[in-house]
Design an enzyme around this catalytic site. Structure first.
Site: not given
Ligand code: ATP
Ligand code: MG
Length: 329
Positions: A109, A192, A195
């Site tokens: 990050k 990956k 968000k």
């Molecule tokens: P940010 O970018 O703000 O960290 P994020 O997309 O990683 O957002 P989180 O809120 O951090 O989402 O994670 C919520 C859940 O979604 C966690 O259990 C995380 O492991 C899962 N997750 C996030 N991105 C993925 C992905 N690309 N594939 C599978 N699981 C995911």
């Molecule tokens: Mg995340």
């Protein structure tokens, strides 16, 4: 069981849904489940307070639309349960600097802006996450692959505390479904879907206009070949689309490979776009309905926080006692 999701965007995406939320819904059937929108985590990066409030409610509405049943599961907002932050402080006092520095999510990050520009909160985020889990005495933590290391840290901290102060915490395990543990960015299938990190074209949001989702699928990066084959190394874009297709329809990947043999990417993407549209259309409608009644939504979350505190207060009291603090009023 405990898990959380950050209100860091207007919508969740298919990585969140397939990697985590789908398991949340399934596991609530036979587990005592605690699910939270982790707003304390969301303030570790730059954000707008007005947007955060809106996104927190949107997150809760999406969890309800996904099938979290607030009667069966405890659904709440992290900041309404103060014991998370209180236990995080305690956990930070048994975490080594070196140990915290090894967390790869912090490195990912801060790869763009540099660690010097990051907040201390982003650095200590995994410690707060450990507290989120341990304060419920959770056994299982359903998450995506990217969270495996943080759950490992949580286990280490639980064991260390127990060893030093006497058995206090259950040692939790990550619950990760291999097939959908990591959904990739549609435009950059080496990273990956995220968000906060993906470009808009790389994410399929659950709340996108169905037409926009279809378009994103059709313009997803594949390769110059035409064979629909699951080959993560050489065809990561196609493999990612196959994973999503298979997960949403319940059909085996081998079956999909057979169906599209010799037909090229066009047909395959068009059909997957239809599958995605079929999923997001009702999901979006349900979410918007929950958002129509903010008072009702806030009441569900407040009731959840109250139920959560019935568990977190005794855990924290036990921890404070073990630490040698003098009992308060
Ligand atoms: P940010 O970018 O703000 O960290 P994020 O997309 O990683 O957002 P989180 O809120 O951090 O989402 O994670 C919520 C859940 O979604 C966690 O259990 C995380 O492991 C899962 N997750 C996030 N991105 C993925 C992905 N690309 N594939 C599978 N699981 C995911
Ligand atoms: Mg995340």
């Amino acid at each position: 069981m405990l898990s959380g999701i950050q209100p860091t965007a207007d919508s969740f995406h298919f990585g969140n849904y397939l990697g985590a939320l789908r398991q949340w819904v399934a596991l609530q059937e036979d587990h005592e489940a605690f699910y939270c929108v982790v707003d304390l985590h969301a303030i570790t990066v730059e954000y707008d307070p007005k947007a955060l409030r809106e996104r927190t409610r949107r997150s809760a509405a999406q969890l309800l639309a996904a099938g979290i049943d607030p009667e069966r599961s405890t659904l709440f907002v992290q900041s309404q349960v103060p014991e998370h932050a209180q236990l995080a402080w305690v956990m930070s006092c048994i975490t080594g600097m070196g140990e915290a520095s090894r967390m790869t999510q912090f490195k990912d990050k801060t790869a763009k802006g540099g660690a010097d520009r990051a907040t201390v909160g982003l650095f200590t985020y995994p410690i707060l996450q450990a507290a989120d889990i341990l304060v419920y005495q959770a056994d299982r933590v359903p998450v995506g692959e990217d969270q495996r290391q943080h759950v490992e840290l949580t286990r280490d901290l639980a064991q260390r505390f127990n060893h030093r102060f006497g058995k206090t915490f259950r040692v939790p395990e990550a619950y990760i479904v291999k097939e959908t543990a990591k959904i990739f960015d549609l435009q950059d299938p080496s990273s990956k879907m995220s968000k906060s990190g993906s470009s808009p074209a790389g994410i399929i949001d659950l709340l996108d206009e169905p037409k926009a989702s279809a378009k994103k699928i059709r313009s997803a990066v594949t390769d110059s070949g035409r064979d629909v084959i699951f080959d993560e190394e050489n065809k990561p874009g196609v493999a990612n689309l196959l994973t999503i297709y298979s997960a949403l329809t319940g059909r085996k990947i081998s079956e999909l490979e057979d169906e599209y043999a010799g037909r090229g990417y066009g047909d395959f993407k068009k059909d997957l776009a239809d599958v995605v549209v079929e999923f997001v259309t009702p999901f979006r409608e349900k979410t918007l309905t929950y958002l129509d009644d903010k008072a009702q939504l806030d009441a569900i979350l407040a009731a959840g926080a109250e139920r959560a505190r019935a568990v977190t207060e005794p855990t924290l009291a036990k921890v404070y006692d073990r630490l040698g603090f003098v009992p308060g009023p």
